[in-house]
Motif scaffolding. Structure first.
Motif, PDB file in Angstrom:
ATOM      1  N   ALA A  10       0.842  -1.202   0.000  1.00  0.00           N
ATOM      2  CA  ALA A  10       0.000   0.000   0.000  1.00  0.00           C
ATOM      3  C   ALA A  10       0.871   1.243   0.000  1.00  0.00           C
ATOM      4  O   ALA A  10       2.005   1.233   0.466  1.00  0.00           O
ATOM      5  CB  ALA A  10      -0.920  -0.008   1.211  1.00  0.00           C
ATOM      6  N   GLU A  11       0.293   2.312  -0.520  1.00  0.00           N
ATOM      7  CA  GLU A  11       1.018   3.575  -0.666  1.00  0.00           C
ATOM      8  C   GLU A  11       0.108   4.727  -0.272  1.00  0.00           C
ATOM      9  O   GLU A  11      -1.089   4.729  -0.576  1.00  0.00           O
ATOM     10  CB  GLU A  11       1.431   3.710  -2.132  1.00  0.00           C
ATOM     11  CG  GLU A  11       2.102   4.985  -2.502  1.00  0.00           C
ATOM     12  CD  GLU A  11       2.424   5.017  -3.995  1.00  0.00           C
ATOM     13  OE1 GLU A  11       2.637   6.136  -4.483  1.00  0.00           O
ATOM     14  OE2 GLU A  11       2.446   3.972  -4.655  1.00  0.00           O
ATOM     15  N   LEU A  12       0.684   5.705   0.412  1.00  0.00           N
ATOM     16  CA  LEU A  12      -0.026   6.918   0.808  1.00  0.00           C
ATOM     17  C   LEU A  12       0.938   8.076   0.591  1.00  0.00           C
ATOM     18  O   LEU A  12       2.076   8.026   1.049  1.00  0.00           O
ATOM     19  CB  LEU A  12      -0.427   6.835   2.281  1.00  0.00           C
ATOM     20  CG  LEU A  12      -1.111   8.052   2.881  1.00  0.00           C
ATOM     21  CD1 LEU A  12      -2.543   8.144   2.364  1.00  0.00           C
ATOM     22  CD2 LEU A  12      -1.106   7.976   4.395  1.00  0.00           C
ATOM     23  N   SER A  13       0.508   9.108  -0.113  1.00  0.00           N
ATOM     24  CA  SER A  13       1.390  10.272  -0.277  1.00  0.00           C
ATOM     25  C   SER A  13       0.943  11.365   0.684  1.00  0.00           C
ATOM     26  O   SER A  13      -0.249  11.549   0.943  1.00  0.00           O
ATOM     27  CB  SER A  13       1.385  10.767  -1.717  1.00  0.00           C
ATOM     28  OG  SER A  13       0.182  11.426  -2.023  1.00  0.00           O
ATOM     29  N   GLY A  43      -7.777   7.236  -2.764  1.00  0.00           N
ATOM     30  CA  GLY A  43      -7.374   6.607  -4.008  1.00  0.00           C
ATOM     31  C   GLY A  43      -8.073   5.291  -4.258  1.00  0.00           C
ATOM     32  O   GLY A  43      -7.708   4.548  -5.163  1.00  0.00           O
ATOM     33  N   ARG A  44      -9.074   5.000  -3.439  1.00  0.00           N
ATOM     34  CA  ARG A  44      -9.799   3.737  -3.542  1.00  0.00           C
ATOM     35  C   ARG A  44     -11.200   3.944  -2.992  1.00  0.00           C
ATOM     36  O   ARG A  44     -11.455   4.882  -2.247  1.00  0.00           O
ATOM     37  CB  ARG A  44      -9.087   2.636  -2.749  1.00  0.00           C
ATOM     38  CG  ARG A  44      -8.863   3.030  -1.300  1.00  0.00           C
ATOM     39  CD  ARG A  44      -8.118   2.016  -0.467  1.00  0.00           C
ATOM     40  NE  ARG A  44      -8.947   0.917  -0.044  1.00  0.00           N
ATOM     41  CZ  ARG A  44      -9.836   0.980   0.943  1.00  0.00           C
ATOM     42  NH1 ARG A  44     -10.035   2.104   1.599  1.00  0.00           N
ATOM     43  NH2 ARG A  44     -10.538  -0.081   1.274  1.00  0.00           N
ATOM     44  N   GLY A  52      -2.385  -1.016  -2.801  1.00  0.00           N
ATOM     45  CA  GLY A  52      -2.148  -0.027  -3.843  1.00  0.00           C
ATOM     46  C   GLY A  52      -2.207   1.376  -3.280  1.00  0.00           C
ATOM     47  O   GLY A  52      -1.903   1.612  -2.110  1.00  0.00           O
ATOM     48  N   LEU A  53      -2.612   2.322  -4.112  1.00  0.00           N
ATOM     49  CA  LEU A  53      -2.680   3.719  -3.686  1.00  0.00           C
ATOM     50  C   LEU A  53      -3.895   3.920  -2.781  1.00  0.00           C
ATOM     51  O   LEU A  53      -5.044   3.829  -3.218  1.00  0.00           O
ATOM     52  CB  LEU A  53      -2.770   4.660  -4.892  1.00  0.00           C
ATOM     53  CG  LEU A  53      -2.853   6.146  -4.553  1.00  0.00           C
ATOM     54  CD1 LEU A  53      -1.623   6.608  -3.791  1.00  0.00           C
ATOM     55  CD2 LEU A  53      -3.043   6.974  -5.816  1.00  0.00           C
ATOM     56  N   GLY A  55      -4.295   6.797  -1.050  1.00  0.00           N
ATOM     57  CA  GLY A  55      -4.722   8.169  -1.283  1.00  0.00           C
ATOM     58  C   GLY A  55      -3.614   9.168  -1.075  1.00  0.00           C
ATOM     59  O   GLY A  55      -2.444   8.815  -0.878  1.00  0.00           O
ATOM     60  N   ASP A  56      -4.010  10.434  -1.106  1.00  0.00           N
ATOM     61  CA  ASP A  56      -3.105  11.560  -0.920  1.00  0.00           C
ATOM     62  C   ASP A  56      -3.645  12.429   0.206  1.00  0.00           C
ATOM     63  O   ASP A  56      -4.856  12.634   0.313  1.00  0.00           O
ATOM     64  CB  ASP A  56      -3.037  12.420  -2.190  1.00  0.00           C
ATOM     65  CG  ASP A  56      -2.631  11.628  -3.414  1.00  0.00           C
ATOM     66  OD1 ASP A  56      -1.602  10.947  -3.355  1.00  0.00           O
ATOM     67  OD2 ASP A  56      -3.353  11.694  -4.428  1.00  0.00           O
ATOM     68  N   CYS A  90      -9.118   8.789   3.893  1.00  0.00           N
ATOM     69  CA  CYS A  90      -8.687   7.985   2.744  1.00  0.00           C
ATOM     70  C   CYS A  90      -9.199   6.553   2.838  1.00  0.00           C
ATOM     71  O   CYS A  90      -9.363   5.878   1.826  1.00  0.00           O
ATOM     72  CB  CYS A  90      -7.160   7.992   2.627  1.00  0.00           C
ATOM     73  SG  CYS A  90      -6.505   9.553   2.006  1.00  0.00           S
TER      74      CYS A  90
END
Length: 124
Positions: A10-13, A43-44, A52-53, A55-56, A90
């Motif tokens: 997983a990714e979070l910006s 982002g989902r 995965g992404l 969110g931001d 998110c």
């Protein structure tokens, strides 16, 4: 506390920006022409797997500094609180109704306590 289980990587910006850039984001994405402390861009969908992404999150440094001083807390504590708040957005949490707000604030308080940060919603 509600447990979250990742379904994969997983990714979070996270963006720490100034009030002017935050105002522009708020204007362009929410049609509100003012700076705000935190903005979240999921982002989902809430029911999708947690991978995965995610969110931001965008945080306005000047607003956070001002709010922290007004609340008598450290910048780090306030930043962490709003980062947790944005992260929960998110993940699909919201505070549009009283029940949603109570549930979200309770979860924020639990997460922050686990990080050694006092309840930001406690009456002083």
């Amino acid at each position: 506390m509600t447990e979250l289980h990742l379904d994969g990587p997983a990714e979070l910006s996270v963006l720490l920006t100034d009030d002017e850039a935050q105002r522009i984001l708020n204007r362009d994405w929410r049609q509100k022409d003012s700076a705000t402390n935190v903005l979240s861009f999921p982002g989902r969908e809430p029911d999708e797997p947690l991978e995965g992404l995610i969110g931001d999150i965008s945080l306005a440094r000047e607003t956070l500094e001002r709010e922290a001083a007004e609340q008598g807390v450290t910048f780090e504590a306030h930043f962490t609180h709003l980062l947790v708040h944005g992260f929960l957005h998110c993940l699909g949490f919201d505070h549009q109704t009283d029940d949603e707000a109570l549930a979200m604030e309770s979860l924020e308080t639990q997460i922050l306590a686990a990080l050694g940060i006092d309840d930001p919603y406690a009456q002083s």
